[in-house]
Design a protein around this motif. Structure first.
Motif, PDB file in Angstrom:
ATOM      1  N   LYS A 153       0.927  -1.185  -0.019  1.00  0.00           N
ATOM      2  CA  LYS A 153       0.149   0.023   0.034  1.00  0.00           C
ATOM      3  C   LYS A 153       0.790   1.315  -0.095  1.00  0.00           C
ATOM      4  O   LYS A 153       0.405   2.193  -0.802  1.00  0.00           O
ATOM      5  N   PHE A 154       1.862   1.282   0.754  1.00  0.00           N
ATOM      6  CA  PHE A 154       2.745   2.461   0.790  1.00  0.00           C
ATOM      7  C   PHE A 154       4.164   2.005   0.553  1.00  0.00           C
ATOM      8  O   PHE A 154       4.628   1.209   0.535  1.00  0.00           O
ATOM      9  N   SER A 155       5.023   3.141   0.025  1.00  0.00           N
ATOM     10  CA  SER A 155       6.237   2.899  -0.327  1.00  0.00           C
ATOM     11  C   SER A 155       7.097   3.286   0.953  1.00  0.00           C
ATOM     12  O   SER A 155       6.838   4.722   1.048  1.00  0.00           O
ATOM     13  N   PHE A 156       7.855   2.564   1.357  1.00  0.00           N
ATOM     14  CA  PHE A 156       8.950   3.050   2.367  1.00  0.00           C
ATOM     15  C   PHE A 156      10.334   2.249   2.624  1.00  0.00           C
ATOM     16  O   PHE A 156       9.893   1.193   1.850  1.00  0.00           O
ATOM     17  N   ASP A 157      11.384   2.662   2.996  1.00  0.00           N
ATOM     18  CA  ASP A 157      12.590   2.081   2.815  1.00  0.00           C
ATOM     19  C   ASP A 157      12.432   0.742   3.753  1.00  0.00           C
ATOM     20  O   ASP A 157      12.490   0.792   5.139  1.00  0.00           O
ATOM     21  N   MET A 158      12.577  -0.466   3.142  1.00  0.00           N
ATOM     22  CA  MET A 158      12.460  -1.716   4.010  1.00  0.00           C
ATOM     23  C   MET A 158      13.878  -2.389   3.827  1.00  0.00           C
ATOM     24  O   MET A 158      14.331  -3.417   4.347  1.00  0.00           O
TER      25      MET A 158
END
Length: 87
Positions: A75-80
């Motif tokens: 759903k979201f783009s974040f640094d994994m």
């Protein structure tokens, strides 16, 4: 930070809260998404069993955490990257 820690703790315990919690995260700011990988890593390094006692499947807390991260990444783009580097 404390709210996110409590939310992750509840998500690990109750699988049915994962989707509504991910949907509610649209109201959080960018700082929350910077803190989130740190909180997820805190949960991963806790000395808990990662495999059920029967030795055949993943523990439910780890399965719920993985499902949460999957929904979140979808759903979201974040640094994994930090989560991937842990393993």
């Amino acid at each position: 930070l404390i709210v996110l820690q409590l939310m992750i703790t509840r998500l690990i315990a109750f699988k049915n809260m994962i989707e509504p919690s991910v949907d509610a995260m649209k109201f959080l700011g960018k700082l929350a998404f910077d803190i989130l990988p740190f909180i997820i890593l805190q949960e991963l390094v806790v000395d808990k069993q990662k495999i059920k006692e029967d030795g055949t499947s993943v523990a439910s807390w780890l399965e719920n955490l993985a499902e949460f991260v999957g929904y979140l990444a979808k759903k979201f783009s974040f640094d994994m990257q930090s989560i991937f580097d842990y393993y």
